[in-house]
Scaffold this active site. Sequence first.
Site, PDB file in Angstrom:
ATOM      1  CG  ASP A  92      -0.253  -0.025   2.519  1.00  0.00           C
ATOM      2  OD1 ASP A  92       0.979   0.132   2.548  1.00  0.00           O
ATOM      3  OD2 ASP A  92      -0.925  -0.178   3.545  1.00  0.00           O
ATOM      4  N   GLY A  95      -1.020   6.087   2.397  1.00  0.00           N
ATOM      5  CA  GLY A  95      -2.100   7.054   2.455  1.00  0.00           C
ATOM      6  C   GLY A  95      -3.126   6.745   3.523  1.00  0.00           C
ATOM      7  N   GLY A 237     -10.556   4.812   0.254  1.00  0.00           N
ATOM      8  CA  GLY A 237     -11.246   5.871   0.970  1.00  0.00           C
ATOM      9  C   GLY A 237     -12.443   5.368   1.734  1.00  0.00           C
ATOM     10  CG  ASP A 286      -5.984  -4.807   1.370  1.00  0.00           C
ATOM     11  OD1 ASP A 286      -5.899  -4.364   2.532  1.00  0.00           O
ATOM     12  OD2 ASP A 286      -6.195  -4.073   0.381  1.00  0.00           O
ATOM     13  CB  CYS A 328     -12.966 -26.433   8.943  1.00  0.00           C
ATOM     14  SG  CYS A 328     -11.642 -25.246   8.610  1.00  0.00           S
ATOM     15  CB  CYS A 330      -8.086 -24.770   9.178  1.00  0.00           C
ATOM     16  SG  CYS A 330      -8.835 -24.834  10.826  1.00  0.00           S
ATOM     17  CB  CYS A 333     -11.166 -27.732  11.949  1.00  0.00           C
ATOM     18  SG  CYS A 333     -11.906 -26.124  12.343  1.00  0.00           S
ATOM     19  CG  HIS A 360     -10.905 -21.533  11.471  1.00  0.00           C
ATOM     20  ND1 HIS A 360     -11.520 -22.689  11.031  1.00  0.00           N
ATOM     21  CD2 HIS A 360     -11.883 -20.576  11.507  1.00  0.00           C
ATOM     22  CE1 HIS A 360     -12.808 -22.458  10.820  1.00  0.00           C
ATOM     23  NE2 HIS A 360     -13.063 -21.184  11.105  1.00  0.00           N
TER      24      HIS A 360
END
Length: 402
Positions: A92, A95, A237, A286, A328, A330, A333, A360
């Site tokens: 980024d 700003g 913004g 993001d 799940c 992940c 889990c 997760h």
Amino acid sequence: MPGFEIHHRDPASRARAGTLRLAHGEVATPAFVPLATKAVIKTLEVGEAAELGYDMVLGNTFHLFLSPGHELIRRMGGLHRFMGWERPVITDSGGFQVFSMGHGTVADEIKGRQAHGERTGSVLEIAEEGVRFRSYLDGSERFMAPETSMEVQAALGSDIALVFDECTPFNVTREYTARSTERTHRWLDRCLAWHERHGPPDQVVYGIVQGGVEEDLRRASAQAVAARACGGIAIGGTLGEDKAQMYEVVGWAVAELPEERPRHLLGIGEVDDLLRGVELGMDTFDCAMPTRLGRHGMAIVPDPGARWRVDLAKGRYREADEPVLEGCPCAACAAGYSRAYLHYLLKARESTAARLLTLHNLAYLQRLMAELRAAIAAGRFAEATAAARAGAAPWELAPALS
């Protein structure tokens, strides 16, 4: 060479699936981009994002400018080598941090915790030349101009650099928003001029659309940015007071943007916002949300009524034997950790809880975006988004595609 190709479109919306080709690899879109703000994804090794299936992470120009400093990172071989991530990186511009220091956060403004247009905190001056501020690290006076932002991002060696902008506050007048937006456009020209002379040839520069919640200003800003030689376009913004207004504002901007260039929506990552953002034609997103929620004990789950989250720090989960989310894949889990165990870790202030919940949450969003890409390609995007909004987990969207 960097480029963007659209492979599939949804005929009933602006959704599209494609490939963003960058210096350090390809990004399948639409995609969520996790934050590696200070060259690390908080509680994780950045390489674990790759293991989860992520193609790109976001580094923060402002924070890396202050510490450890862009020149040190340049000497260390650039941001990719410095943090051990050889896939694409977007940075980024700084700003948003100017906005946060000068006016508080978006939540501060909407909840009335800041006076209209009043600058607080450590910003000393926002002027045509740039921004003077005091470092939050040591109180020293620092300066960032459009050229500074681009110089820092060039030193970092990111694949995508965002131009320096003023993130227009919510509780300000139309006149303030118009002046701020015009200055952002002038800063855009300065960023592009600097990058043309000094920037890495394979670094893609994204312009940023501002304009607040004023339809004519948003549309005019989108047209102005699209008229410049930007490799991609971000929408930034303040986007509104509520989700309905945010979607409306994004829609105004997208309607004015060229189809062939990639689009990024800054700071947006809640499940319903990702679904609507893809429908509106955004390619990448993001947000700090999934990692921040994880550090505060919250897991993303398919529950629209609870904003797609469950707070495992609540006492009701002290004896909850079920996993965070059945099915799940992940680490939390799949290992069989119960909600009760994670509740215990949170109450004991064990950092493992934040780590497991961050894994997760990131796994959930990565799978969601992968299923949306598949749905667009299969011509079943509407069915998939309807299922997601009704509370289906990402891996449960597949039947809608068969």
